[in-house]
Design a protein around this motif. Structure first.
Motif, PDB file in Angstrom:
ATOM      1  N   VAL B 101     -24.455  22.869  -6.646  1.00 40.46           N
ATOM      2  CA  VAL B 101     -23.566  22.460  -7.738  1.00 40.46           C
ATOM      3  C   VAL B 101     -24.102  22.979  -9.073  1.00 40.46           C
ATOM      4  CG1 VAL B 101     -22.670  20.472  -9.008  1.00 40.46           C
ATOM      5  CG2 VAL B 101     -22.744  20.418  -6.514  1.00 40.46           C
ATOM      6  N   GLN B 142     -16.970  29.466  -9.344  1.00 37.81           N
ATOM      7  CA  GLN B 142     -17.349  28.057  -9.415  1.00 37.81           C
ATOM      8  C   GLN B 142     -16.240  27.164  -8.857  1.00 37.81           C
ATOM      9  OE1 GLN B 142     -17.664  26.520 -13.405  1.00 37.81           O
ATOM     10  NE2 GLN B 142     -18.063  24.439 -12.717  1.00 37.81           N
ATOM     11  N   THR B 143     -15.003  27.408  -9.301  1.00 36.86           N
ATOM     12  CA  THR B 143     -13.895  26.537  -8.880  1.00 36.86           C
ATOM     13  C   THR B 143     -13.641  26.655  -7.381  1.00 36.86           C
ATOM     14  OG1 THR B 143     -12.255  28.241  -9.422  1.00 36.86           O
ATOM     15  CG2 THR B 143     -12.784  26.630 -11.138  1.00 36.86           C
ATOM     16  N   LEU B 146     -16.861  25.206  -5.330  1.00 35.67           N
ATOM     17  CA  LEU B 146     -16.988  23.747  -5.432  1.00 35.67           C
ATOM     18  C   LEU B 146     -15.889  23.067  -4.609  1.00 35.67           C
ATOM     19  CD1 LEU B 146     -17.919  22.856  -9.126  1.00 35.67           C
ATOM     20  CD2 LEU B 146     -19.280  22.531  -7.064  1.00 35.67           C
ATOM     21  N   SER B 148     -14.520  24.245  -1.922  1.00 35.93           N
ATOM     22  CA  SER B 148     -14.890  24.352  -0.499  1.00 35.93           C
ATOM     23  C   SER B 148     -16.029  23.402  -0.159  1.00 35.93           C
ATOM     24  CB  SER B 148     -15.336  25.784  -0.177  1.00 35.93           C
ATOM     25  OG  SER B 148     -14.273  26.669  -0.334  1.00 35.93           O
ATOM     26  N   LEU B 149     -17.005  23.297  -1.053  1.00 36.99           N
ATOM     27  CA  LEU B 149     -18.184  22.472  -0.790  1.00 36.99           C
ATOM     28  C   LEU B 149     -17.806  21.005  -0.594  1.00 36.99           C
ATOM     29  CD1 LEU B 149     -21.284  22.445  -0.653  1.00 36.99           C
ATOM     30  CD2 LEU B 149     -21.313  22.109  -3.130  1.00 36.99           C
ATOM     31  N   PHE B 150     -16.859  20.505  -1.391  1.00 31.79           N
ATOM     32  CA  PHE B 150     -16.475  19.107  -1.325  1.00 31.79           C
ATOM     33  C   PHE B 150     -15.149  18.900  -0.585  1.00 31.79           C
ATOM     34  CE2 PHE B 150     -19.805  17.175  -3.701  1.00 31.79           C
ATOM     35  CZ  PHE B 150     -20.260  18.154  -4.568  1.00 31.79           C
ATOM     36  N   ASN B 151     -14.696  19.941   0.119  1.00 25.94           N
ATOM     37  CA  ASN B 151     -13.489  19.820   0.957  1.00 25.94           C
ATOM     38  C   ASN B 151     -12.281  19.293   0.195  1.00 25.94           C
ATOM     39  OD1 ASN B 151     -15.115  20.552   3.259  1.00 25.94           O
ATOM     40  ND2 ASN B 151     -15.857  18.438   3.298  1.00 25.94           N
ATOM     41  N   MET B 152     -12.069  19.855  -1.012  1.00 29.83           N
ATOM     42  CA  MET B 152     -10.956  19.392  -1.833  1.00 29.83           C
ATOM     43  C   MET B 152      -9.656  20.061  -1.386  1.00 29.83           C
ATOM     44  SD  MET B 152     -12.719  17.551  -3.935  1.00 29.83           S
ATOM     45  CE  MET B 152     -11.570  17.128  -5.214  1.00 29.83           C
TER      46      MET B 152
END
Lengths: 184, 346
Positions: B101, B142-143, B146, B148-152
């Motif tokens: 992050v 970044q967008t 991030l 993908s990392l938090f499965n949004m």
């Protein structure tokens, strides 16, 4: 004349990260449903040897058709309810059994997260074409449980995996656990 | 003089005047030496001031070098962006989540910092523009990562964030590439958020490209209020978002938003394409906007070529097809020559 970057250039990246962290925390701390255990038949794994982040996606079959809106086949947003069928003859036991626009109404109809999974979905015509998000990131501490890195998607590793997935109040998923189940 | 483009135009006028004076003297025309000397001193002072304030190209050689520097800046931005993305992909898995992050958030901020330092140290600002473009690419990274990392779940508001950040980066020193990206992102965000609010997936605007046309047209007057150095970049981007989708929906079987049969929609868009091409070229000539005339002409040429291929390619002998194309090109040249003579006589 001395010029400076707009304040937005400094603030926007920080604000974006903060909003993602807040939304993620809200998703996990809100009215989260109970986790569901899936076998390696219900997931597709991607684990690259080049250091890129591993991820998995859910695979499912259709039993019912979503009600058509008749609007020229445009992909629309909705929610899908999936459950594990008892039919062992199919490739994936994860099956779409219901769709709708209101996640809360579906949650009231299918309250047990261990048997029914409610995910945001893209619906085209009468079919669920994709779950949102289509990929679920595998955290580093769980990645050690994965089969050796491979270039292609692995549907059925030699050692069967049990993947525990949980969906939160924003219908966004995270991985709770990955463990091995020895095949007979 | 408020903008670099106005300053460069003035410097070009001075250079053209000096060339013309030299040519007249070589042809034996008598010119007042005292007046020429006064004009020369005035122009020298003017060029010195313009170079100091706006870093204009006073000679043809300087202009050619500037073009080379712009190309190098663009290539450098692309290469640096690729290097950053490759590096992040390489080290990603070895970082803890907090580190991931922090790395993603720091990347665009580092780009903004590098841009600010370079803009202060280097007057030409080509290095600063390179870092501005890299900062925008880092923010997009970044967008996406991030999310993908938090499965949004995907959201059109991410595109709005891209537009706001790119505009913030482009505005202080008038960097055209981040500004073009900001304008393009804004033109995509408008129909995307509308589709999303109506309950559709926002990426449907790419599946039905005619959704992009009207918002881009509506943003054109807004772009005219931008600083003079940025107007052309914004206008070219918006016209591209009008013309490219128009070319697709008038020439291919891609689906459209119109509630009519596919064939009817295609014919309708072909008629609109003809009208848009004529209007764009005419307006470009009237307003003396060379970019509009160029874009309109290229669009008209590609559109006509696609039409001819569609109508004749399958059944006409190939030599006859190309012969007719050549005859039409010659005919077009003759018409333009007649029109140019009338403009000169008027």
């Amino acid at each position: 004349m001395t010029r400076l970057p707009s304040i937005a250039a400094w603030v926007v990246p920080v604000l974006f990260t903060a909003s993602i962290l807040i939304l993620s925390a809200t998703n996990r701390s809100g009215a989260a449903r109970a986790p569901m255990r899936l076998s390696s038949s219900e997931v597709s794994l991607y684990n690259s040897p080049t250091g890129r982040a591993p991820w998995l996606s859910l695979t499912w079959t259709h039993v019912i058709d979503a009600p058509s809106r008749g609007v020229r086949d445009l992909p629309r947003r909705g929610f899908a309810v999936l459950t594990l069928s008892s039919d062992s003859g199919v490739e994936s036991r994860l099956t779409v059994v219901d769709t709708g626009d209101d996640a809360d109404a579906l949650a009231a109809r299918y309250p047990d997260g261990r048997t029914h999974l409610i995910a945001a979905a893209t619906i085209r015509g009468t079919r669920v074409v994709e779950l949102e998000p289509s990929r679920i990131a595998i955290p580093a501490h769980l990645a050690a449980q994965l089969p050796p890195p491979a270039w292609r998607t692995s549907r059925a590793p030699s050692t069967a995996l049990v993947v525990t997935v949980q969906y939160g109040s924003r219908q966004e998923p995270w991985l709770v656990d990955i463990s091995h189940r020895a095949t007979p | 003089m408020t903008s670099r483009s106005e300053a460069q135009h003035r410097a070009d006028q001075v250079a053209a005047f000096r060339h013309e004076v030299a040519a007249l003297q070589a042809e034996g025309v008598a010119l007042d030496a005292a007046q020429l000397e006064a004009v020369r001193r005035h122009h020298d002072a003017l060029l010195t001031a313009l170079t100091r304030e706006h870093d204009v190209d006073a000679t043809l050689a300087a202009r050619q070098m500037s073009l080379g520097m712009r190309a190098a800046s663009l290539l450098g931005a692309a290469a640096l962006t690729a290097a950053i993305v490759s590096f992040v992909s390489r080290v990603w898995s070895s970082l803890p989540e907090a580190g991931q992050v922090a790395l993603l958030t720091a990347a665009p901020l580092a780009g903004v910092l590098a841009m600010s330092i370079a803009a202060r140290l280097e007057k030409t600002r080509y290095v600063a523009s390179l870092f501005a473009s890299v900062a925008c690419a880092a923010f997009v990274m970044q967008t996406v990562m991030l999310g993908s990392l938090f499965n949004m779940r995907s959201s059109p508001h991410t595109v709005a964030a891209w537009s706001i950040f790119a505009l913030a980066v482009a505005w202080p020193w008038r960097f055209w590439l981040p500004y073009a990206f900001a304008v393009g992102a804004a033109a995509v965000y408008v129909p995307a958020v509308l589709m999303w609010a109506l309950g559709y997936h926002w990426a449907v605007v790419f599946e039905r490209p005619d959704a992009l046309i009207l918002p881009a047209v509506l943003l054109l007057p807004l772009n005219q209020r931008a600083p003079a150095d940025l107007v052309i970049a914004g206008r070219t981007t918006l016209l591209g978002l009008v013309l490219i989708p128009l070319l697709f929906v008038s020439s291919t079987s891609v689906s459209t938003l119109l509630p009519v049969a596919e064939g009817t929609a295609r014919v309708l868009y072909q008629l609109i394409a003809v009208a848009v091409a004529i209007a764009l070229i005419a307006d470009g000539i009237r307003a003396r906007h060379e970019d509009k005339v160029m874009l309109g002409s290229v669009f008209a040429g590609i559109f006509i070529l696609i039409r001819f291929v569609d109508w004749w390619w399958d059944w006409m002998p190939k030599y006859l097809f190309f012969l007719i194309l050549a005859a039409l090109a010659l005919g077009g040249l003759w018409v333009l020559r007649v029109m140019r003579r009338r403009v000169k006589d008027a």
